[in-house]
Design a protein around this motif. Sequence first.
Motif, short mmCIF file in Angstrom:
data_model
loop_
_atom_site.label_atom_id
_atom_site.label_comp_id
_atom_site.label_asym_id
_atom_site.label_seq_id
_atom_site.Cartn_x
_atom_site.Cartn_y
_atom_site.Cartn_z
N GLU A 1 0.84 -1.19 0.00
CA GLU A 1 0.00 0.00 0.00
C GLU A 1 0.88 1.24 0.00
O GLU A 1 2.10 1.15 0.04
CB GLU A 1 -0.93 -0.05 1.22
CG GLU A 1 -1.89 -1.24 1.16
CD GLU A 1 -2.36 -1.72 2.53
OE1 GLU A 1 -2.15 -0.98 3.54
OE2 GLU A 1 -2.92 -2.82 2.61
N ASP B 1 1.21 3.77 2.17
CA ASP B 1 1.56 4.47 3.41
C ASP B 1 3.02 4.25 3.80
O ASP B 1 3.73 3.41 3.25
CB ASP B 1 0.63 4.01 4.53
CG ASP B 1 0.73 2.52 4.78
OD1 ASP B 1 1.70 2.08 5.43
OD2 ASP B 1 -0.16 1.78 4.31
N GLY C 1 -2.74 3.33 -3.66
CA GLY C 1 -3.09 4.25 -2.59
C GLY C 1 -4.54 4.66 -2.62
O GLY C 1 -4.99 5.42 -1.76
N ARG D 1 -2.28 9.13 4.31
CA ARG D 1 -2.05 7.69 4.18
C ARG D 1 -1.89 7.13 5.60
O ARG D 1 -0.79 7.06 6.13
CB ARG D 1 -0.79 7.39 3.39
CG ARG D 1 -0.60 8.20 2.12
CD ARG D 1 -1.43 7.67 1.00
NE ARG D 1 -1.09 8.35 -0.27
CZ ARG D 1 -1.82 8.26 -1.35
NH1 ARG D 1 -2.93 7.52 -1.35
NH2 ARG D 1 -1.47 8.89 -2.45
N TYR E 1 -0.96 5.16 8.71
CA TYR E 1 0.05 4.11 8.85
C TYR E 1 0.32 3.69 10.28
O TYR E 1 0.90 2.63 10.52
CB TYR E 1 1.38 4.60 8.25
CG TYR E 1 2.07 5.67 9.07
CD1 TYR E 1 3.01 5.33 10.04
CD2 TYR E 1 1.77 7.01 8.90
CE1 TYR E 1 3.63 6.30 10.81
CE2 TYR E 1 2.38 7.98 9.66
CZ TYR E 1 3.31 7.63 10.61
OH TYR E 1 3.91 8.59 11.37
#
Length: 358
Positions: free
Chosen positions: A123, A125, A155, A271, A273
């Motif tokens: 992904e 992040d 994303g 994003r 995380y």
Amino acid sequence: MTSHADFKRRVRARMAKTGESYAAARAQLLAGRPAAALHITNGDIAVGLLRRAGLAEHALAWADVLHEGPVPAGLDEARLRRVRAEFIAGADGVDAVAVRRRFEARDRTLAANRGGEYVLWFEADLYDQLQIAQILAVLGKLGVAPGRVTLICIGEYPGIAHFGGLGELDPEKLQGLLTTAAVRLGPAAVELAGHAWAALRASHPGGLGAVAATASPELRFLGEAFDRLSREYPSTRDGLSLTERRILAAVADGATTAAAAHARVGAREARPYLADLFCFRIVAGLARARTPLLAAEPAGEVTAGTRQRPTASGRRVLAGEADHVALNGVDRWIGGVHLAGPDSPWRWDEGTEGIVSV
């Protein structure tokens, strides 16, 4: 003659695709099957998703939180595994030997497939991008041709607002990514990942900005991730990392529990995380500092239900009227940089949007 010429064309096509030598490509075709693919992703949950979707017979979870704790340069792979295992064990309350053995098995599996194909499912992040950098750097050292590495990294996904990860996709959508999102990597991408991994592990942050400024068509989220990592350096404004400031602001704005603060922080991230465990560790650090910025109840381990409120000092720091590092010093690893002592030699400058030496 035609059959022989066709076979030679197939060999050359495989060489172009995989980077193998003529002899290796010929041997694989004569064996009647392509080299096995090893699918690599960020953790055990994602491995389970790929297996249930029937996409990965051989799957590997990378499972390291590289944005937290020491990732120092100058260590061989065995010593780095030990350092990472000891950090994760201390953070998560698990056995360091078990973690180290898992990392050893992970790295053996990665190396054992060096003659085959790799498919990376990740992904956008920070957590995932640092794992991609490490994996590609290791594959480069193993001599794996870039053409044998396929990256699937997204994303966003049509129809899903604030996309949170591969776990939000059903098997059909995951299967579709092999067509819509799979990218066969080239040498430039692997070289960039190697530079990024070295910059992360360096004992000074001078290389982070160059990675943050890159615009790679293959590693398209890497620069953004390194920019986000850079903002974890104490700010010239208030001595807070971006995550610390967001936690403190969330609490000041009414997030009365650690879980609520974590949810607010995640909502602010482009994003998301940060796992809740590491958010709670930061809350604990702000509450147990020499000059606490948060008051947490009950005392002891910070959990999802821990109640919290900003202290008077916390409000002053949040307003930019006091400096967290000046009040409390700093003791934190960011990759290979250990910030420790009464001040930080490097800070994030809000005006220039870069790390500066102070």
